[in-house]
Write an enzyme that holds these catalytic residues in place. Structure first.
Site, PDB file in Angstrom:
ATOM      1  N   GLU A   1      -5.443  -4.935  10.777  1.00  0.00           N
ATOM      2  CA  GLU A   1      -4.503  -3.925  10.839  1.00  0.00           C
ATOM      3  C   GLU A   1      -4.616  -3.170  12.358  1.00  0.00           C
ATOM      4  O   GLU A   1      -5.512  -2.239  12.300  1.00  0.00           O
ATOM      5  CB  GLU A   1      -4.644  -2.981   9.735  1.00  0.00           C
ATOM      6  CG  GLU A   1      -4.181  -3.596   8.484  1.00  0.00           C
ATOM      7  CD  GLU A   1      -3.425  -2.498   7.468  1.00  0.00           C
ATOM      8  OE1 GLU A   1      -2.508  -2.660   6.871  1.00  0.00           O
ATOM      9  OE2 GLU A   1      -4.139  -1.579   7.221  1.00  0.00           O
TER      10      GLU A   1
ATOM     11  N   SER B   1       3.439  -2.213  10.387  1.00  0.00           N
ATOM     12  CA  SER B   1       4.841  -2.553  10.463  1.00  0.00           C
ATOM     13  C   SER B   1       5.335  -3.799   9.930  1.00  0.00           C
ATOM     14  O   SER B   1       6.457  -4.148  10.530  1.00  0.00           O
ATOM     15  CB  SER B   1       5.412  -2.005  11.649  1.00  0.00           C
ATOM     16  OG  SER B   1       4.934  -0.576  12.153  1.00  0.00           O
TER      17      SER B   1
ATOM     18  N   GLY C   1       2.574   2.038  10.640  1.00  0.00           N
ATOM     19  CA  GLY C   1       3.478   3.317  10.419  1.00  0.00           C
ATOM     20  C   GLY C   1       4.280   3.649  11.504  1.00  0.00           C
ATOM     21  O   GLY C   1       4.822   4.714  11.620  1.00  0.00           O
TER      22      GLY C   1
ATOM     23  N   HIS D   1      -9.645   1.105   4.903  1.00  0.00           N
ATOM     24  CA  HIS D   1      -8.275   1.490   5.489  1.00  0.00           C
ATOM     25  C   HIS D   1      -8.313   2.333   6.982  1.00  0.00           C
ATOM     26  O   HIS D   1      -9.283   3.444   6.613  1.00  0.00           O
ATOM     27  CB  HIS D   1      -7.258   2.189   4.628  1.00  0.00           C
ATOM     28  CG  HIS D   1      -5.911   1.783   5.156  1.00  0.00           C
ATOM     29  ND1 HIS D   1      -5.239   2.809   6.003  1.00  0.00           N
ATOM     30  CD2 HIS D   1      -4.871   1.137   5.128  1.00  0.00           C
ATOM     31  CE1 HIS D   1      -4.158   2.569   6.583  1.00  0.00           C
ATOM     32  NE2 HIS D   1      -3.576   1.420   5.774  1.00  0.00           N
TER      33      HIS D   1
ATOM     34  N   GLU E   1      -6.713   4.948   7.764  1.00  0.00           N
ATOM     35  CA  GLU E   1      -6.535   6.239   7.473  1.00  0.00           C
ATOM     36  C   GLU E   1      -7.539   6.863   6.741  1.00  0.00           C
ATOM     37  O   GLU E   1      -8.189   8.025   6.887  1.00  0.00           O
ATOM     38  CB  GLU E   1      -5.194   6.365   6.716  1.00  0.00           C
ATOM     39  CG  GLU E   1      -4.086   6.090   7.420  1.00  0.00           C
ATOM     40  CD  GLU E   1      -2.897   5.552   6.513  1.00  0.00           C
ATOM     41  OE1 GLU E   1      -2.847   5.555   5.419  1.00  0.00           O
ATOM     42  OE2 GLU E   1      -1.870   5.008   7.195  1.00  0.00           O
TER      43      GLU E   1
ATOM     44  N   ASN F   1       0.878  -1.152  -0.133  1.00  0.00           N
ATOM     45  CA  ASN F   1      -0.232  -0.005   0.068  1.00  0.00           C
ATOM     46  C   ASN F   1       0.950   1.282  -0.062  1.00  0.00           C
ATOM     47  O   ASN F   1       1.469   1.682   1.008  1.00  0.00           O
ATOM     48  CB  ASN F   1      -0.786   0.089   1.404  1.00  0.00           C
ATOM     49  CG  ASN F   1      -1.455   1.187   1.465  1.00  0.00           C
ATOM     50  OD1 ASN F   1      -1.938   1.869   0.619  1.00  0.00           O
ATOM     51  ND2 ASN F   1      -2.101   1.436   2.645  1.00  0.00           N
ATOM     52  N   TRP F   2       0.933   1.714  -1.127  1.00  0.00           N
ATOM     53  CA  TRP F   2       1.729   2.967  -1.259  1.00  0.00           C
ATOM     54  C   TRP F   2       1.326   4.328  -0.610  1.00  0.00           C
ATOM     55  O   TRP F   2       2.207   4.994  -0.599  1.00  0.00           O
ATOM     56  CB  TRP F   2       2.207   3.469  -2.757  1.00  0.00           C
ATOM     57  CG  TRP F   2       3.158   2.515  -3.486  1.00  0.00           C
ATOM     58  CD1 TRP F   2       3.987   1.134  -2.788  1.00  0.00           C
ATOM     59  CD2 TRP F   2       3.528   2.509  -4.852  1.00  0.00           C
ATOM     60  NE1 TRP F   2       4.480   0.737  -3.744  1.00  0.00           N
ATOM     61  CE2 TRP F   2       4.298   1.185  -5.034  1.00  0.00           C
ATOM     62  CE3 TRP F   2       3.221   3.116  -5.948  1.00  0.00           C
ATOM     63  CZ2 TRP F   2       4.884   1.008  -6.359  1.00  0.00           C
ATOM     64  CZ3 TRP F   2       3.650   2.911  -7.027  1.00  0.00           C
ATOM     65  CH2 TRP F   2       4.697   1.713  -7.336  1.00  0.00           C
ATOM     66  N   LYS F   3       0.182   4.148  -0.115  1.00  0.00           N
ATOM     67  CA  LYS F   3      -0.305   5.497   0.329  1.00  0.00           C
ATOM     68  C   LYS F   3      -0.320   6.676  -0.799  1.00  0.00           C
ATOM     69  O   LYS F   3      -0.166   6.466  -1.740  1.00  0.00           O
ATOM     70  CB  LYS F   3       0.099   5.787   1.539  1.00  0.00           C
ATOM     71  CG  LYS F   3       0.126   4.449   2.703  1.00  0.00           C
ATOM     72  CD  LYS F   3       0.200   4.667   3.951  1.00  0.00           C
ATOM     73  CE  LYS F   3       0.407   3.522   4.859  1.00  0.00           C
ATOM     74  NZ  LYS F   3       0.113   3.675   6.084  1.00  0.00           N
TER      75      LYS F   3
ATOM     76  N   GLY G   1       2.732  -1.229   4.279  1.00  0.00           N
ATOM     77  CA  GLY G   1       2.848   0.123   3.892  1.00  0.00           C
ATOM     78  C   GLY G   1       4.325   0.550   3.620  1.00  0.00           C
ATOM     79  O   GLY G   1       4.962   0.363   2.366  1.00  0.00           O
ATOM     80  N   GLY G   2       5.009   1.364   4.716  1.00  0.00           N
ATOM     81  CA  GLY G   2       6.361   1.551   4.427  1.00  0.00           C
ATOM     82  C   GLY G   2       7.379   0.755   3.639  1.00  0.00           C
ATOM     83  O   GLY G   2       8.232   1.207   2.710  1.00  0.00           O
TER      84      GLY G   2
HETATM   85  C1  PEP Z   1      -0.620  -0.013   5.762  1.00  0.00           C
HETATM   86  O1  PEP Z   1      -0.348   0.958   5.154  1.00  0.00           O
HETATM   87  O2  PEP Z   1      -1.702  -0.566   5.662  1.00  0.00           O
HETATM   88  C2  PEP Z   1       0.345  -0.463   6.677  1.00  0.00           C
HETATM   89  C3  PEP Z   1       0.087  -1.475   7.538  1.00  0.00           C
HETATM   90  O3  PEP Z   1       1.336   0.524   6.888  1.00  0.00           O
HETATM   91  P1  PEP Z   1       2.941   0.295   7.564  1.00  0.00           P
HETATM   92  O4  PEP Z   1       3.193  -1.219   6.915  1.00  0.00           O
HETATM   93  O5  PEP Z   1       3.930   1.228   7.283  1.00  0.00           O
HETATM   94  O6  PEP Z   1       2.744  -0.297   9.149  1.00  0.00           O
END
Ligand code: PEP
Length: 251
Positions: free
Chosen positions: A167, A213, A173, A95, A97, A9-11, A234-235
């Site tokens: 999640e 994470s 993040g 999500h 966010e 998930n590049w956000k 994500g990251g």
């Molecule tokens: C996400 O964007 O859904 C996520 C889990 O981010 P990260 O891996 O950066 O915690």
């Protein structure tokens, strides 16, 4: 046997050039679709190009959101018809966010899940508790409520095709990952809830990702858990090398 699905998930990150060079770097190197599903969920402006670039590869392209109506006076929104026409195959829905920053509710998530199935897009539905909910022992009830509302009105066959991403909000993040036992405990609960709502076959088939994470250093441990069938990342999905390690782990 459920196939693992690893979704990046590049956000709201990357330029067009960066997106293109990422995809050129990974597209010939991801494992075959038969062994693991490798998905890149990119911002809307990059989707068309990424779908074109990955046509004959094992990478699938997903969106990070969409609206539930097909068209109309919804300024700024993108419809499932538009995504389908582009060749997008997955869509992340609900999500945390989107829920926290943009006011998305369980009701809108449910409508979006229906719209995704109506247009042959695979929904990745996100659920998860806040730190406060975890500390006050509300995790399981909260998750049950989110799942129950997300799948309302779906057929058992649709539920079988669903991907649920667990999640925990406190792990997104933050660099703070749920332990593999904590993550699996909730994923097992999710499977039980799905069984109660849609029957044993759906519970056995539904794929449940962990997200929060995830990185190359902890992905093996998480994916080895009995009820974890992949990761939403994500990251650590932003760099090609790291994404390739994650999808390799899903084989
Ligand atoms: C996400 O964007 O859904 C996520 C889990 O981010 P990260 O891996 O950066 O915690």
């Amino acid at each position: 046997m459920r196939k693992q699905v690893i979704a990046g998930n590049w956000k709201m990150n990357k330029t067009h050039t960066e997106a293109e060079s990422f995809i050129n770097e990974v597209k010939g190197k991801v494992p075959s679709k038969e062994s693991v599903e490798s998905v890149v969920c990119a911002p809307f402006p990059f989707l068309q190009k990424l779908v074109e670039e990955t046509k004959d590869s094992d990478v699938e392209i997903g969106a990070q959101n969409m609206y539930f109506e097909e068209n109309g006076a919804f300024t700024g929104e993108v419809s499932p018809v538009m995504l389908k026409e582009l060749g997008v195959t997955y869509v992340v829905l609900g999500h945390s966010e989107r829920r926290d920053v943009f006011g998305e509710t369980d009701e809108t998530v449910n409508k979006k899940v229906h719209a995704a199935f109506d247009h042959d897009l695979t929904p990745i539905v996100c659920v998860g508790e806040s730190l406060e909910q975890r500390e006050s022992d509300e995790t399981m009830n909260h998750i049950e409520s989110q799942i129950t509302k997300a799948v309302e009105g779906l057929t058992d066959d649709q539920v079988k095709q669903l991907i649920i991403a667990y999640e925990p909000i406190w792990a997104i993040g933050t660099g703070r990952t749920a332990s593999s036992e904590q993550a699996n405990e909730v994923c097992t609960h999710i499977r039980k809830v799905v069984g109660k709502l849609s029957g044993d076959e759906a519970a056995e088939a539904v794929r449940i990702q962990y997200g929060g994470s995830v990185k190359p250093a902890n992905v093996d441990e998480l994916l080895s858990q009995s009820d974890i069938d992949g990761a939403l990342v994500g990251g650590a999905s932003l760099e090609a090398d790291s994404f390739l390690k994650l999808v390799e782990a899903g084989k």
